[in-house]
Scaffold this motif. Sequence first.
Motif, PDB file in Angstrom:
ATOM      1  N   GLU A   1       0.820  -1.211   0.000  1.00  0.00           N
ATOM      2  CA  GLU A   1       0.000   0.000   0.000  1.00  0.00           C
ATOM      3  C   GLU A   1       0.850   1.256   0.000  1.00  0.00           C
ATOM      4  N   ASP A   2       1.991   1.228   0.693  1.00  0.00           N
ATOM      5  CA  ASP A   2       2.879   2.393   0.670  1.00  0.00           C
ATOM      6  C   ASP A   2       3.433   2.631  -0.725  1.00  0.00           C
TER       7      ASP A   2
ATOM      8  N   ARG B   1       0.620   4.312  -2.631  1.00  0.00           N
ATOM      9  CA  ARG B   1       0.492   5.710  -2.220  1.00  0.00           C
ATOM     10  C   ARG B   1       1.642   6.544  -2.788  1.00  0.00           C
ATOM     11  N   TYR B   2       2.839   5.978  -2.748  1.00  0.00           N
ATOM     12  CA  TYR B   2       4.011   6.677  -3.286  1.00  0.00           C
ATOM     13  C   TYR B   2       3.815   6.990  -4.767  1.00  0.00           C
TER      14      TYR B   2
ATOM     15  N   THR C   1       1.049   9.547  -5.445  1.00  0.00           N
ATOM     16  CA  THR C   1       1.489  10.873  -5.011  1.00  0.00           C
ATOM     17  C   THR C   1       2.422  11.499  -6.036  1.00  0.00           C
TER      18      THR C   1
ATOM     19  N   GLU D   1      -5.336   7.227  -1.715  1.00  0.00           N
ATOM     20  CA  GLU D   1      -4.588   8.046  -2.672  1.00  0.00           C
ATOM     21  C   GLU D   1      -4.793   7.608  -4.113  1.00  0.00           C
TER      22      GLU D   1
ATOM     23  N   PHE E   1      -0.236  11.503   2.193  1.00  0.00           N
ATOM     24  CA  PHE E   1       0.911  10.578   2.290  1.00  0.00           C
ATOM     25  C   PHE E   1       2.183  11.396   2.194  1.00  0.00           C
ATOM     26  N   THR E   2       2.992  11.313   3.217  1.00  0.00           N
ATOM     27  CA  THR E   2       4.246  12.062   3.267  1.00  0.00           C
ATOM     28  C   THR E   2       5.401  11.139   2.901  1.00  0.00           C
TER      29      THR E   2
END
Length: 964
Positions: free
Chosen positions: A284-285, A288-289, A292, A323, A332-333
């Motif tokens: 999932e990261d 999101r990356y 983004t 996202e 998402f940072t």
Amino acid sequence: MTGSPTNGPGRAPSTNGSARTSANSPGQASFAALRGQLHEAATAFADGAGALEGILLGMVDDVDRAVREPLEIFPVCHHSPASALAMARRLREKQPKVVYLELCEDMAPLLDELRNCRLPVAVQAFASDVDGFPAEWAPLSVVAPITEASAEYQAIAYALDTPGVELVLVDRSSDHVFQWDSRHGERTPQEPPAPADGVPEPEAALHGEAVGVEIGDLRPRFAELEEHLLRRGKVRHWSEWWHQYVEVPLGDSDHEAYRQVMFLVGSLFRRLAPGDGDRVRVDEDRERYMWTRIREHLAAGGADPEDCLYVCGAFHAASRVEEFGVAGSGPFTISPRSATTWQHGLIPSSHTAIEAQFGLAPGSVSIAATQWAKNLKRTRVQPYRLAGQDGAKKPRAAKKAVPAVTAPPQEAAEDRLSGFLRRPPVLDTLDEAELLGWSVDIVRAARRSGYLASTADAIAVFETSILLAGMRDRAKPTPYDFQDAAITCIEKDAVPGRRDVRRLVEIMMGGDRIGRVGYDALPPLARDVHDRLAPLELKLQQRGVQRALLDMNSRPELGKCSDVLWMLRRLMPHGAARPIMGERKLGERSIQESWDLALGTHQRALIELGYEGVSIEQVLEQRLRRDAYGPRATTAGVLAAVEDATLYLGGRRLADELGARALEVLAAERTVDGAPEVLRRVRGLLAYYRTAEPVLPPWVESFVKAGYAHYCTLLPTAFTDEEATVGQVAAMLGFLFSMESLALSLGCDRAQLELAVAQSRPTDPERTALLWAAQVQLGALSRAELRERCGELLANPMVVPAYPRYLSGFVHALVPVPGLADVVVEAVSNAFGRLPDPVLLPWLPSLITTLRAGAADLAPVLIREAGRTFPARLAALDTWVPPWREAPETGAPGGARTRAAGGGSRGAALLFAHPGTLDAVAGLLGCDGTWAAPDGEPAGPAGAVLTGRHPATAIAWESLLTGA
């Protein structure tokens, strides 16, 4: 998806991005029929709507959501010919202006260099010095292999060679790969699978231990699901299932059907994945990356999502993160990168390396390459290839561009899944000519490899392939069916050659294609190596072993090539540069050399050297410093670095610096583990500097002084330390005795050594014998007394069983006291002469094993001494008298001193005849006195004083002159 192979419907009119609509009710209605069918199926099979209905309808929702996204998502599978074919077809239809690709964003600058390579190759990010990661992870390496039969290569070639098209990599950076690995333990190194014969292919290690970037990884993560699919599909492994039930049916499907099926498969595997929080969080990261980065690029460049294409794995296309999409709103940072410095380059890859790294079945990538060529020939789709690509055909004359055919806008995406899933399978007809050609080719290859195959075997393979396909509900045998049939019919009970039948089929189907990085794409160090080795006139980029002959006598310019080759031998893996004739040692240079070079085979290692510096001299210096200043540096290791710096780099700057470091490491050591290696290295360096330099380097003098005091301090403890071996103690004494003259001239005190020997109290036989030898060298024990002690050992029945260990200690004593070789030979001879057979025969094996295990390298010294002592002919043996049985020395324990001073020996007579040398030494030492002639009359100055105080000199001369 688990039944017989299904082929999609015929190709529909092509559609573009305008065929998609925003999320509205008509869009929801587009899959209404499919939802109704799945609801009925869930009710029938699960006795009511429940969890199964939620999974099935959720899969339709995932497909619907991905299809309705304004930014067209193109789902792919890793190295899938169907994905590559669909990608090439879609790129020519849509002609997108921006291509977003699921690949590490920091690898973008390297992609243009692909045109200088022969595929397959891998884009690599490499870091040898880590900052922010555990030190045991170093070196860090991330690779993304690229083959021609892959959708990502089609997208890269289109974007780089089409004017006005922008390629944007949106996946996490190489640094984030290991950042997330550190947090969630994603990294799970796997051993590459070995072939059936148990011998791993060398090409499987082309990627080393790098972490692979999975572009389009599509495989069930639910073990029970994969097992069910394999069992129901009647296949052995996942690659065969994918080829049979997804790859072949999608080869002729249209664009929308391809997308929806890939979305459905990705959603199925995702929803049935186990609840592994770490793995799910990483997936999932990544999503999101990527979304983004896509939104950031769209906002910065102002591109229209309708003119863009997002290429990602089908597993990530069916995403449910907030996202997702250009309208995603989830925060998402992206964390900053660590301070690690990353180097990027291209390394050669191969089909075997890709299969080993990503867990694919052996031969699957080769079969995919063959399927890609067949798809292109059947569909006549023109693939994209980078201009100037190594191995590419010359481009044809440019034709007038044909505008893309677009379909009128639709209110909702058309449901292609219902027809695709309900259509009965269209079975491929048997291509007898193709199967017959395979059967003949495999028999021919098997005969070349040593199998006793014949025409009857070819017929058997042909018929068995058809039989196996029928048993597996297939009308046409697949390459995997043919492989099983060939193994059954040809490979009986043994493999006569290096390759088994499985490997022969893989080679026949396309072989293990191995890529090559072109000269222009190499790092500066690799190009410099090729330029400096150009006088050898070899094709160094070719794989295989090449022989290089260097005659520096007739061609002095080859001397520089020799320097490069010796450094490559030091830096690269074994086999890259192997000397056949010639050697390089301190003070020695060969005028003729012969080398076996395989730089093309080890191209990855040469490229990775380029990540460490711009020249091999710089890399070698960095590695020597790293070895010398590392936390595990030892004195012997630092001295080895000094020797390498002198051998390969020349000059004194680095050698002196590393020598000073050796002095620091020696002072900090509290064990004697490396004493033998330290002794060997120091002796070699001293011999070199004494012949090649006018004076010894200051660090050598300091090292000898510090080493003398250091080993004197550790000597009493080492004699009683159970962890220290007798060889290490002997090496300590060897350092002290061989460096004694230099150490005393530099200001050391000999009393320190005498006191250390006097304080030593060994208990085991080997070290006791070693101590006796040291006492003889220091003059505290005469050779006659040592012989008496050996005789007492043989006369004591309680000590006889341990006598071999005493002999082992005496043999080790030849390192510090080589003059005791005659005493050791005498001790062995006395044992054989005095011990009766009942005692000697059980004792003899123990003697042999003890000497072989502890003193095998010193045996030549004993053999030479025995050859000098014993008669050379058998006839002389009857009258031969051993030297140790001749007339003994006269006098009491002080007899030796009386003989030397009184002139009773030849050594003393020689000193009286030539007193100049001893007078000069006496003058330097400040001794006063006169010589005493044999008749007692004064005959000269102070040399006689030295002779009286130090009779060992005269005795040593006598031993040399008489051989006693």
